[in-house]
Design a protein around this motif. Structure first.
Motif, short mmCIF file in Angstrom:
data_model
loop_
_atom_site.label_atom_id
_atom_site.label_comp_id
_atom_site.label_asym_id
_atom_site.label_seq_id
_atom_site.Cartn_x
_atom_site.Cartn_y
_atom_site.Cartn_z
N VAL A 60 19.01 49.74 -20.95
CA VAL A 60 19.59 50.51 -19.77
C VAL A 60 18.38 51.64 -19.56
N GLY A 61 17.85 52.21 -20.74
CA GLY A 61 16.92 53.27 -20.75
C GLY A 61 15.38 52.66 -20.24
N ARG A 62 15.05 51.26 -20.70
CA ARG A 62 13.95 50.37 -20.22
C ARG A 62 14.10 50.40 -18.76
N GLY A 63 15.15 50.06 -18.14
CA GLY A 63 15.27 49.69 -16.68
C GLY A 63 15.15 50.90 -15.97
N VAL A 64 15.88 51.84 -16.33
CA VAL A 64 15.88 53.23 -15.44
C VAL A 64 14.41 53.76 -15.57
N SER A 65 13.49 53.57 -16.76
CA SER A 65 12.17 53.98 -16.79
C SER A 65 11.25 53.36 -15.84
N ILE A 66 11.41 52.00 -15.69
CA ILE A 66 10.51 51.37 -14.84
C ILE A 66 11.14 51.64 -13.37
N SER A 67 12.50 51.79 -13.27
CA SER A 67 12.94 52.12 -11.76
C SER A 67 12.43 53.52 -11.23
N SER A 68 12.31 54.74 -12.29
CA SER A 68 12.12 56.02 -11.99
C SER A 68 10.38 55.95 -11.70
N ILE A 69 9.70 55.20 -12.31
CA ILE A 69 8.35 55.26 -11.87
C ILE A 69 8.16 54.74 -10.67
#
Length: 227
Positions: A90-99
């Protein structure tokens, strides 16, 4: 412990500590600003969620991998294994999505006033919060199935066909099911990466055209001044 494992462990430990300290300092910075009269920018909200997502990914993947590199591979229960890998995903996915959201917002912000994105310049800040919230919900829904097939390496069940995740393991299924689930997990990341490439190319092209106009104006001003 072999020299190679020791070197890998030290590298992972250094990267994890630097990453956690850097993101934690940013999170503290934004927390302190929330108690002041600081005028928040639209990008600050994206940066805060990006920092939280990075910390989540580092704590749930960097710390266990560092421990495993130093020989502590059997330290998680089934619940801990499922929870850590789920939070990391979840953290990895949100990080990519936020960028990705940040790149799209920057592209809209610097677009010319006569472009098709001109109307979005005013409305873009209003869409940031719903977009970030949707990213968290989407990543949780996409990755909710992932931990169901995970077991800890402490589990002594005779599982002959399994995938090894260092401190966790997963039962292998048929190739069709694994392929479909891999596509489901990869689709949000591929979509975000495609949007980031597109917006980055758009911004580079826009800045290049702006540079050409400025150089043309300077040459015209210099020639008129000399005459």
């Amino acid at each position: 412990m072999a020299n190679r494992d020791l070197a890998v462990g030290l590298i992972l430990l250094t990267q994890t500590i630097i990453g956690i300290l850097g993101n934690f300092s940013l999170l503290c910075h934004y927390t302190i600003l929330s108690f002041t009269e600081y005028r928040w920018k639209s990008t600050d909200f994206i940066h805060k969620h990006l920092t939280v997502a990075n910390l989540l990914a580092l704590l749930c993947k960097g710390v266990p991998q560092t421990m495993a590199a130093f020989g502590r591979k059997h330290f998680l229960s089934d619940l801990g294994c499922k929870l850590l890998l789920f939070l990391h995903r979840v953290g990895r996915g949100v990080s990519i999505s936020s960028i990705c959201i940040l790149s799209v917002y920057q592209a809209i912000t610097i677009s010319p006033g006569n472009s098709r994105w001109a109307e979005l310049k005013v409305k873009a800040p209003e869409y940031i919060f719903p977009s970030i919230f949707l990213c968290w919900i989407l990543q949780m829904l996409v990755n909710i199935i992932f931990p169901m097939y995970l077991t800890s390496t402490l589990n002594d069940k005779n599982i002959t066909v399994k995938k090894n995740f260092v401190y966790c393991s997963s039962v292998r299924h048929d190739k069709t099911g694994d392929s479909l689930y891999a596509v489901l997990l990869s689709f949000p990341d591929v979509l975000c990466l495609g949007l980031m490439l597109w917006t980055s190319g758009f911004m580079v092209l826009l800045l290049y055209r702006h540079k050409q106009r400025v150089q043309h104006i300077r040459r015209a001003t210099a020639s008129s001044g000399s005459s």
